[in-house]
Design a protein around this motif. Sequence first.
Motif, PDB file in Angstrom:
ATOM      1  N   ALA A   1     -18.684   9.449  12.454  1.00  0.00           N
ATOM      2  CA  ALA A   1     -19.207  10.355  11.428  1.00  0.00           C
ATOM      3  C   ALA A   1     -20.120  11.408  12.051  1.00  0.00           C
ATOM      4  O   ALA A   1     -20.044  12.606  11.714  1.00  0.00           O
ATOM      5  CB  ALA A   1     -19.949   9.561  10.358  1.00  0.00           C
ATOM      6  N   VAL A   2     -20.979  10.968  12.969  1.00  0.00           N
ATOM      7  CA  VAL A   2     -21.860  11.926  13.659  1.00  0.00           C
ATOM      8  C   VAL A   2     -21.035  12.885  14.509  1.00  0.00           C
ATOM      9  O   VAL A   2     -21.283  14.104  14.528  1.00  0.00           O
ATOM     10  CB  VAL A   2     -22.883  11.171  14.525  1.00  0.00           C
ATOM     11  CG1 VAL A   2     -23.703  12.150  15.360  1.00  0.00           C
ATOM     12  CG2 VAL A   2     -23.799  10.335  13.656  1.00  0.00           C
ATOM     13  N   GLY A   3     -20.017  12.342  15.201  1.00  0.00           N
ATOM     14  CA  GLY A   3     -19.173  13.200  16.025  1.00  0.00           C
ATOM     15  C   GLY A   3     -18.428  14.240  15.221  1.00  0.00           C
ATOM     16  O   GLY A   3     -18.278  15.398  15.656  1.00  0.00           O
ATOM     17  N   SER A   4     -17.959  13.858  14.037  1.00  0.00           N
ATOM     18  CA  SER A   4     -17.246  14.825  13.197  1.00  0.00           C
ATOM     19  C   SER A   4     -18.173  15.948  12.739  1.00  0.00           C
ATOM     20  O   SER A   4     -17.752  17.112  12.647  1.00  0.00           O
ATOM     21  CB  SER A   4     -16.642  14.113  11.985  1.00  0.00           C
ATOM     22  OG  SER A   4     -17.660  13.553  11.160  1.00  0.00           O
ATOM     23  N   ILE A   5     -19.443  15.618  12.476  1.00  0.00           N
ATOM     24  CA  ILE A   5     -20.398  16.657  12.083  1.00  0.00           C
ATOM     25  C   ILE A   5     -20.712  17.564  13.268  1.00  0.00           C
ATOM     26  O   ILE A   5     -20.896  18.780  13.114  1.00  0.00           O
ATOM     27  CB  ILE A   5     -21.668  16.017  11.507  1.00  0.00           C
ATOM     28  CG1 ILE A   5     -21.334  15.281  10.205  1.00  0.00           C
ATOM     29  CG2 ILE A   5     -22.749  17.065  11.255  1.00  0.00           C
ATOM     30  CD1 ILE A   5     -22.471  14.513   9.606  1.00  0.00           C
ATOM     31  N   VAL A   6     -20.749  16.999  14.475  1.00  0.00           N
ATOM     32  CA  VAL A   6     -20.955  17.821  15.676  1.00  0.00           C
ATOM     33  C   VAL A   6     -19.784  18.784  15.862  1.00  0.00           C
ATOM     34  O   VAL A   6     -19.972  19.975  16.178  1.00  0.00           O
ATOM     35  CB  VAL A   6     -21.124  16.915  16.912  1.00  0.00           C
ATOM     36  CG1 VAL A   6     -21.120  17.749  18.196  1.00  0.00           C
ATOM     37  CG2 VAL A   6     -22.424  16.119  16.816  1.00  0.00           C
ATOM     38  N   ILE A   7     -18.563  18.295  15.659  1.00  0.00           N
ATOM     39  CA  ILE A   7     -17.390  19.165  15.756  1.00  0.00           C
ATOM     40  C   ILE A   7     -17.461  20.268  14.699  1.00  0.00           C
ATOM     41  O   ILE A   7     -17.125  21.433  14.954  1.00  0.00           O
ATOM     42  CB  ILE A   7     -16.097  18.342  15.595  1.00  0.00           C
ATOM     43  CG1 ILE A   7     -15.969  17.304  16.718  1.00  0.00           C
ATOM     44  CG2 ILE A   7     -14.877  19.255  15.561  1.00  0.00           C
ATOM     45  CD1 ILE A   7     -15.857  17.906  18.100  1.00  0.00           C
TER      46      ILE A   7
ATOM     47  N   VAL B   1     -29.544  22.991   8.914  1.00  0.00           N
ATOM     48  CA  VAL B   1     -29.887  22.454   7.597  1.00  0.00           C
ATOM     49  C   VAL B   1     -28.660  21.832   6.935  1.00  0.00           C
ATOM     50  O   VAL B   1     -28.712  20.713   6.404  1.00  0.00           O
ATOM     51  CB  VAL B   1     -30.504  23.551   6.705  1.00  0.00           C
ATOM     52  CG1 VAL B   1     -30.660  23.054   5.279  1.00  0.00           C
ATOM     53  CG2 VAL B   1     -31.854  23.983   7.267  1.00  0.00           C
ATOM     54  N   VAL B   2     -27.547  22.557   6.946  1.00  0.00           N
ATOM     55  CA  VAL B   2     -26.314  22.031   6.347  1.00  0.00           C
ATOM     56  C   VAL B   2     -25.876  20.757   7.063  1.00  0.00           C
ATOM     57  O   VAL B   2     -25.518  19.754   6.425  1.00  0.00           O
ATOM     58  CB  VAL B   2     -25.200  23.097   6.394  1.00  0.00           C
ATOM     59  CG1 VAL B   2     -23.879  22.500   5.918  1.00  0.00           C
ATOM     60  CG2 VAL B   2     -25.571  24.294   5.538  1.00  0.00           C
ATOM     61  N   ALA B   3     -25.921  20.777   8.387  1.00  0.00           N
ATOM     62  CA  ALA B   3     -25.542  19.587   9.154  1.00  0.00           C
ATOM     63  C   ALA B   3     -26.479  18.421   8.871  1.00  0.00           C
ATOM     64  O   ALA B   3     -26.051  17.263   8.804  1.00  0.00           O
ATOM     65  CB  ALA B   3     -25.549  19.900  10.645  1.00  0.00           C
ATOM     66  N   GLY B   4     -27.771  18.715   8.680  1.00  0.00           N
ATOM     67  CA  GLY B   4     -28.726  17.652   8.368  1.00  0.00           C
ATOM     68  C   GLY B   4     -28.410  16.972   7.046  1.00  0.00           C
ATOM     69  O   GLY B   4     -28.452  15.732   6.953  1.00  0.00           O
ATOM     70  N   PHE B   5     -28.079  17.745   6.033  1.00  0.00           N
ATOM     71  CA  PHE B   5     -27.746  17.146   4.736  1.00  0.00           C
ATOM     72  C   PHE B   5     -26.412  16.411   4.780  1.00  0.00           C
ATOM     73  O   PHE B   5     -26.234  15.396   4.103  1.00  0.00           O
ATOM     74  CB  PHE B   5     -27.746  18.223   3.646  1.00  0.00           C
ATOM     75  CG  PHE B   5     -29.114  18.586   3.165  1.00  0.00           C
ATOM     76  CD1 PHE B   5     -29.843  17.723   2.364  1.00  0.00           C
ATOM     77  CD2 PHE B   5     -29.700  19.792   3.527  1.00  0.00           C
ATOM     78  CE1 PHE B   5     -31.114  18.048   1.914  1.00  0.00           C
ATOM     79  CE2 PHE B   5     -30.968  20.135   3.092  1.00  0.00           C
ATOM     80  CZ  PHE B   5     -31.684  19.256   2.283  1.00  0.00           C
ATOM     81  N   LEU B   6     -25.471  16.906   5.569  1.00  0.00           N
ATOM     82  CA  LEU B   6     -24.212  16.167   5.747  1.00  0.00           C
ATOM     83  C   LEU B   6     -24.462  14.831   6.426  1.00  0.00           C
ATOM     84  O   LEU B   6     -23.890  13.792   6.049  1.00  0.00           O
ATOM     85  CB  LEU B   6     -23.226  17.009   6.558  1.00  0.00           C
ATOM     86  CG  LEU B   6     -22.610  18.223   5.855  1.00  0.00           C
ATOM     87  CD1 LEU B   6     -21.738  19.005   6.821  1.00  0.00           C
ATOM     88  CD2 LEU B   6     -21.792  17.785   4.642  1.00  0.00           C
TER      89      LEU B   6
ATOM     90  N   ILE C   1     -35.377  16.391   7.441  1.00  0.00           N
ATOM     91  CA  ILE C   1     -34.360  16.203   6.395  1.00  0.00           C
ATOM     92  C   ILE C   1     -34.016  14.730   6.244  1.00  0.00           C
ATOM     93  O   ILE C   1     -33.995  14.189   5.119  1.00  0.00           O
ATOM     94  CB  ILE C   1     -33.102  17.034   6.725  1.00  0.00           C
ATOM     95  CG1 ILE C   1     -33.400  18.529   6.590  1.00  0.00           C
ATOM     96  CG2 ILE C   1     -31.949  16.643   5.800  1.00  0.00           C
ATOM     97  CD1 ILE C   1     -32.265  19.423   7.023  1.00  0.00           C
ATOM     98  N   ILE C   2     -33.732  14.044   7.357  1.00  0.00           N
ATOM     99  CA  ILE C   2     -33.295  12.652   7.272  1.00  0.00           C
ATOM    100  C   ILE C   2     -34.443  11.741   6.850  1.00  0.00           C
ATOM    101  O   ILE C   2     -34.281  10.875   5.978  1.00  0.00           O
ATOM    102  CB  ILE C   2     -32.699  12.199   8.621  1.00  0.00           C
ATOM    103  CG1 ILE C   2     -31.424  13.007   8.921  1.00  0.00           C
ATOM    104  CG2 ILE C   2     -32.391  10.708   8.605  1.00  0.00           C
ATOM    105  CD1 ILE C   2     -30.768  12.656  10.227  1.00  0.00           C
ATOM    106  N   MET C   3     -35.624  11.940   7.431  1.00  0.00           N
ATOM    107  CA  MET C   3     -36.770  11.093   7.077  1.00  0.00           C
ATOM    108  C   MET C   3     -37.197  11.335   5.634  1.00  0.00           C
ATOM    109  O   MET C   3     -37.398  10.388   4.856  1.00  0.00           O
ATOM    110  CB  MET C   3     -37.926  11.368   8.032  1.00  0.00           C
ATOM    111  CG  MET C   3     -39.149  10.506   7.800  1.00  0.00           C
ATOM    112  SD  MET C   3     -40.443  10.857   9.002  1.00  0.00           S
ATOM    113  CE  MET C   3     -41.732   9.756   8.400  1.00  0.00           C
ATOM    114  N   GLY C   4     -37.332  12.610   5.269  1.00  0.00           N
ATOM    115  CA  GLY C   4     -37.716  12.911   3.887  1.00  0.00           C
ATOM    116  C   GLY C   4     -36.646  12.492   2.892  1.00  0.00           C
ATOM    117  O   GLY C   4     -36.956  11.959   1.821  1.00  0.00           O
ATOM    118  N   GLY C   5     -35.372  12.714   3.240  1.00  0.00           N
ATOM    119  CA  GLY C   5     -34.291  12.313   2.350  1.00  0.00           C
ATOM    120  C   GLY C   5     -34.201  10.821   2.179  1.00  0.00           C
ATOM    121  O   GLY C   5     -33.947  10.319   1.071  1.00  0.00           O
TER     122      GLY C   5
END
Length: 886
Positions: free
Chosen positions: A459-465, A493-498, A592-596
């Motif tokens: 999942a992380v790799g797909s977001i990196v791609i 920001v978009v990648a963080g929310f994804l 984003i991740i910590m606050g989310g």
Amino acid sequence: MMQKLKTMKFFKLASTDHSSAMAELETLNCNVNTGASEQPNESEVKDIIMDNGEMVDFVLVYDAEDCKTPQRGPFKNEDKETIRAIFENNLRLTGVVLEKEIVNSLTFIKINVPPTVLKTYCELLKMKMPLREEKSVKLYPEEFNVMGSMKTACKKLIRYCVTIDPSKNYHEETTLYAEYSRNKFYLFDEDSPTFFTPSIRILVIDYILNRTRWTENDDDLESVGIQTLIDNDVYKAAYPVHDGSYNEEGCLRNCLRRDWAQLRKWIRLQPIDDVKNYLGVKFGFYFAWLGFYTALLIPASFLGLTVFLYGYFTLREDPISSFICNNGTNFIMCPVCDKNCRYWNISETCFGSKITYLFDNNFSVVFAFLLSVWATFFLELWKRHAAVLSHRWGLSDYTTQWEHPCPEYLAKLAHSKKKKVNMETGLVEPVVSFWFHTLPTVLFSYTVVIFFILVALAAVGSIVIYRMWINNVHTFVDNATGLSKYASAIVPVVAGFLNLASIMILGQVYNKVANYLTTLELPRTQTEFDKSMTIKMYIFQFVNYYASIMYIAFFKGKFVGYPRKYNKILGYRQEECTGGACLTELSIQLAIIMGGQQFYGTILEMVVPAGWNWFNRYSLTKKNDETNGSVKVKRQRWAEDYKLLEWSKQELFSEYLEIAIQYGFVTLFAAAFPLAPLLALINNIFELRLDAQKFLKYYRRPVPYQVPNIGVWYRIFDIIGKLAVIFNAAIIAFSSNFIPLLVHWWDDNPEPFMEFSTSIFHTVDYRNTSTIPSNSVGNITVCRYFGYRDDNSYKHTKVHFKILAMRLLFIFLFQNAVFTLKTAAQWLIPDVPQKLSERMRREARIVTQLMIKREKESAINNMAAVDEDNLYSDKRNQCELFLNRC
């Protein structure tokens, strides 16, 4: 004599299995209950059960309307009534008192435990009970010293300001505990109405309910326990009763609501002993640990805020942002993608470079070092505090080996031939085969764990791609669109929310999988279940939450290559770090991740329970109105508690996991985001009070299981603290500009740092590559890229290897310095405070002396009774001889 016979038989039966025990206990109760002294009379039972619900210890609930609805579960509707009758009859054979009450369509079975049953099971469960108070015993001789008096005065002043009830001084209590034994009844004040606390009464009933058969077949060893009946809809619920309404004055629940479960009480210390007395030891340790952790976040937050403020007030002195903002207009950088990407000026990153300096400045290294040491002191000080709490609650010698096996464990191994004697409990227990069950299930479980870890990494790799693809899309980065100058902010920001969305979805799916895998392993006790479940969940969540952050911190921009030969993945160029460092993007991702995660946790913890609680009340009220019309039925406390939410075994587990993830953000990435401790502090202030409100208001009263500490979570926090040293050292060495700036200053290089940290590429060499810049006009002959390479051959220079060596040297020195201090702190700070250690030794000696004293008094009383009987016998014999002579 009859009571001793019953006790001996009970323990003999408990050492075999519960099924045969129940069969013989029925006979024993029939024989013993013939005596008037063994069974309370009818008026006493009525007083115990009907005292406004206060003496109702436990409640079973079933719905009579189920008989009119289609069958649910493996049992037929007519069988459910038979099963309930058998189960309740077997409960009565254990000595507990049952009373039935019908409210609308619901039937409530109220349960009360008589003192004789409490004594039997307290001895079986090896409970520590308070000894009789000895007025002549002086535990702590009064000693006067100036420093001690000053410390006491300061403590009293602080206690008066932050304690809810300053008159309470739990540290001076002199309660002595000893393992309960009915043969030594003279050591305990059994006649006191507070001797058997509500927690003990609930624990005893829970133990009985989980080990009572619901079939008449004595050989059916699998038909045991209330949980199976609840799962199959024979009973709706089984729960302890709250001592009063949430808003009812005079009960402990309301006192905790008023003094503890309110946000305006955030500055006040917790009444942790009252929390333990009402919710149980597990909850007492959780809230004590959360409060302790929150208090120690204050100095960490102060240090993090200092880093931020230092960067803000010294921003003009930063050589990187000053050069970028003032002299960067003519500093041409190479295109960031291969097709139709333009050359760009370094001045476009002016704002980002200023943000980076707020977190990456001279004080950041000191902060990372101090926070790594802080993590050690936090754990060592908590260990001491936990030792004080364990002693105060009579759990100093408690071991999980005293814990009895789970009913599910005994049921599934009912026909197992492999058994052994538990040396702690003295009972014969079935044993799981290591080769045929434990090893295969553990291998299968961790194979599934590894599979889900790979899914999280995918999942992380797909977001990196996705990020690479976005950076290579012409319509996004082309200057004509007007979005190119915002791309550096929009993409992270978009990648963080994804990332956040994938984390939450995978976490929910894996939670169910981990629960199933842990059940499959067949752990012996609930503690073993929690330990296995915790390890599986945290290993996965560690990767799930931190993988994307570790990618930015340790991999992004490190293996990009150079304009003549870029390293590509699936045909896309790897991402570069804007401005030469990734800390800005790393801070965005962390925020984003910590606050989310904290926002999502708050929603799940407060909104969802409140919503379900309202739905339950609405459904039951609507059903009752349809049954009774407009007639209002006054309901007792046990009926009102049925509307509350049911406790699950994983309720506290999710709370610990949430804070453990937060602790990782605070410690592992301290060098990248110094404001993390401040955000954690603000969140925990709300978390503590909202958790308290949630547990008191929306949930039924939990079963107060005993634990000696926070369990495996301490080991997890300790591992995180050790990893934090490595992570922070690597972030400073490879993700910040600290080492290049240090080398630049050490070499006294006259050129600006941005020229020192970038290399020149001749644009004419683009003809031999696949890169086609969109504005490759003839006046741009050279462009710059980040790296230390030769201007002609594009090979690494000596400076590159020098900086690499300095980075590795820094990691080595940083780790050894921190680990040396951590080891010294662990060696210097004892696990148990010296005063407490002395107190425990003194109390152990006093307990021994009290036992000897009471044993002597008991022996003397017995001898006096024997002598009196002998004297009476002699006098009677003399009278008989005299009458015979007459």
